[in-house]
Design a protein around this motif. Structure first.
Motif, PDB file in Angstrom:
ATOM      1  N   LYS A   1     -12.638  14.523   4.023  1.00 59.02           N
ATOM      2  CA  LYS A   1     -12.149  13.528   2.721  1.00 59.02           C
ATOM      3  C   LYS A   1     -10.822  13.497   2.540  1.00 59.02           C
ATOM      4  O   LYS A   1      -9.870  14.475   2.977  1.00 59.02           O
ATOM      5  N   SER A   2     -10.081  12.302   2.293  1.00 59.32           N
ATOM      6  CA  SER A   2      -8.747  12.051   1.982  1.00 59.32           C
ATOM      7  C   SER A   2      -8.504  11.992   0.566  1.00 59.32           C
ATOM      8  O   SER A   2      -9.402  11.269  -0.167  1.00 59.32           O
ATOM      9  N   ASP A   3      -7.344  12.388   0.162  1.00 59.85           N
ATOM     10  CA  ASP A   3      -7.022  12.252  -1.352  1.00 59.85           C
ATOM     11  C   ASP A   3      -6.323  11.104  -1.672  1.00 59.85           C
ATOM     12  O   ASP A   3      -6.416  10.554  -2.776  1.00 59.85           O
ATOM     13  N   PHE A   4      -5.789  10.433  -0.735  1.00 55.83           N
ATOM     14  CA  PHE A   4      -4.826   9.162  -0.788  1.00 55.83           C
ATOM     15  C   PHE A   4      -5.191   8.282   0.237  1.00 55.83           C
ATOM     16  O   PHE A   4      -5.084   8.626   1.456  1.00 55.83           O
ATOM     17  N   ILE A   5      -5.784   7.070  -0.029  1.00 55.74           N
ATOM     18  CA  ILE A   5      -6.403   5.986   1.008  1.00 55.74           C
ATOM     19  C   ILE A   5      -5.686   4.691   0.920  1.00 55.74           C
ATOM     20  O   ILE A   5      -5.604   4.149  -0.437  1.00 55.74           O
ATOM     21  N   GLY A   6      -5.010   4.223   1.703  1.00 51.72           N
ATOM     22  CA  GLY A   6      -4.357   2.997   1.723  1.00 51.72           C
ATOM     23  C   GLY A   6      -5.703   1.846   1.594  1.00 51.72           C
ATOM     24  O   GLY A   6      -5.696   1.136   0.732  1.00 51.72           O
TER      25      GLY A   6
ATOM     26  N   ALA B   1       0.701  -1.275  -0.059  1.00 50.46           N
ATOM     27  CA  ALA B   1      -0.178   0.059  -0.027  1.00 50.46           C
ATOM     28  C   ALA B   1       0.832   1.080   0.130  1.00 50.46           C
ATOM     29  O   ALA B   1       0.679   2.031  -0.735  1.00 50.46           O
ATOM     30  N   CYS B   2       2.015   1.500   0.683  1.00 51.34           N
ATOM     31  CA  CYS B   2       2.974   2.230   0.823  1.00 51.34           C
ATOM     32  C   CYS B   2       3.492   2.761  -0.671  1.00 51.34           C
ATOM     33  O   CYS B   2       3.611   3.795  -1.078  1.00 51.34           O
TER      34      CYS B   2
END
Ligand code: XMP
Ligand code: MG
Length: 180
Positions: A139-144, A18-19
Motif C-alpha cells: 500500500k502507498s500513502d501518496f499516489i499520483g 500531480a507533483c
C-alpha cells in the motif's frame, strides 16, 4: 521515440500538477520531522527530483537500487538489492519514492528491509499505482495516478533501459516488446 508510443497517459503538465499536489500532502505530514527521502533507482529519479522541490521542509535524500525486471516487461518475481543507501535509517522517518507499484514485490521488499533496520516510520509515495498488477499486498500513502494494466514508459520508466527520457508517460506499442 514518440513513434513507439501507442498513447500518452499523462502529459508533462499533468505530471507537474500531480507533483505539486503530492508535495503539499507530504509537506503537511512531515512538517515537524526531518524525513529520509529514499528514491528507488533508476525509475524514480525524475519524479524524485521534481517532487522534493515541491516540499518545503528539512529532509535528507538518498537512493537505493533494486531490480526485479531484468529487461523484461514482466516481473521476475525475485527482488535483488543492487546498490544500498548510505544513510542509517534506525529511528528515522522514511519516505520511499517510487515510480510505479505493480506486483508490489519491490515495495514489500523495501518495507521489510527498511523496517528490519529500525526505521521509526515508513511511508510510500508512488507516481503510478497499477492495482490490477498486484501479487503481494503493498500500500502507498501518496499516489499520483492509478494506471491500467498496461506496460508504461517515460518520465523515468523504461523498457529495456530505453524511453526513460520521454518527458511524458505513455503506453508502449505492444509490437515493440513482442518483436524483441
Ligand atoms: P513491482 O512489480 O515490484 O514493480 O511492484 C516495481 C518496479 O518495476 C518496474 N515496473 C515497470 N516499469 N513500466 C516500467 O517501465 C511498467 O509498466 C512497470 N511496472 C513495473 C518499475 O521499475 C518499478 O519500480
Ligand atoms: Mg524501478
Amino acid at each position: 521515440m514518440d513513434n513507439d508510443i501507442l498513447k500518452v497517459l499523462y502529459s508533462t503538465d499533468e505530471i507537474h500538477a500531480a507533483c505539486s499536489r503530492l508535495g503539499r500532502q507530504i509537506q503537511k505530514t512531515y512538517a515537524d520531522k526531518v524525513p529520509v527521502v529514499i528514491g528507488v533507482l533508476k525509475g524514480a529519479t525524475f519524479f524524485m527530483s521534481d517532487i522534493v522541490r515541491e516540499i518545503d521542509t528539512y529532509m535528507e535524500i538518498d537512493f537505493i537500487d533494486v531490480s526485479s525486471y531484468h529487461g523484461a516487461t514482466q516481473s521476475s518475481g525475485q527482488v535483488d538489492l543492487i546498490t544500498d543507501i548510505s544513510t542509517d535509517v534506525a529511528g528515522r522517518d522514511v519516505l520511499i519514492i517510487e515510480d510505479i507499484v505493480d506486483t508490489g514485490r519491490t515495495l514489500k521488499f523495501l518495507m521489510t528491509n527498511l523496517s528490519e533496520r529500525g526505521a521509526k516510520s515508513i511511508k510510500v509515495c508512488t507516481l503510478l499505482d497499477k492495482p490490477e498488477g498486484r501479487q503481494v499486498e503493498a500500500k502507498s500513502d501518496f499516489i499520483g495516478f492509478q494506471v491500467p494494466n498496461e506496460f508504461v514508459v517515460g518520465y523515468g520508466l523504461d523498457y529495456d533501459e530505453k524511453y526513460r527520457n520521454l518527458p511524458y508517460i505513455g503506453v508502449l506499442k505492444p509490437e515493440i516488446y513482442t518483436n524483441n
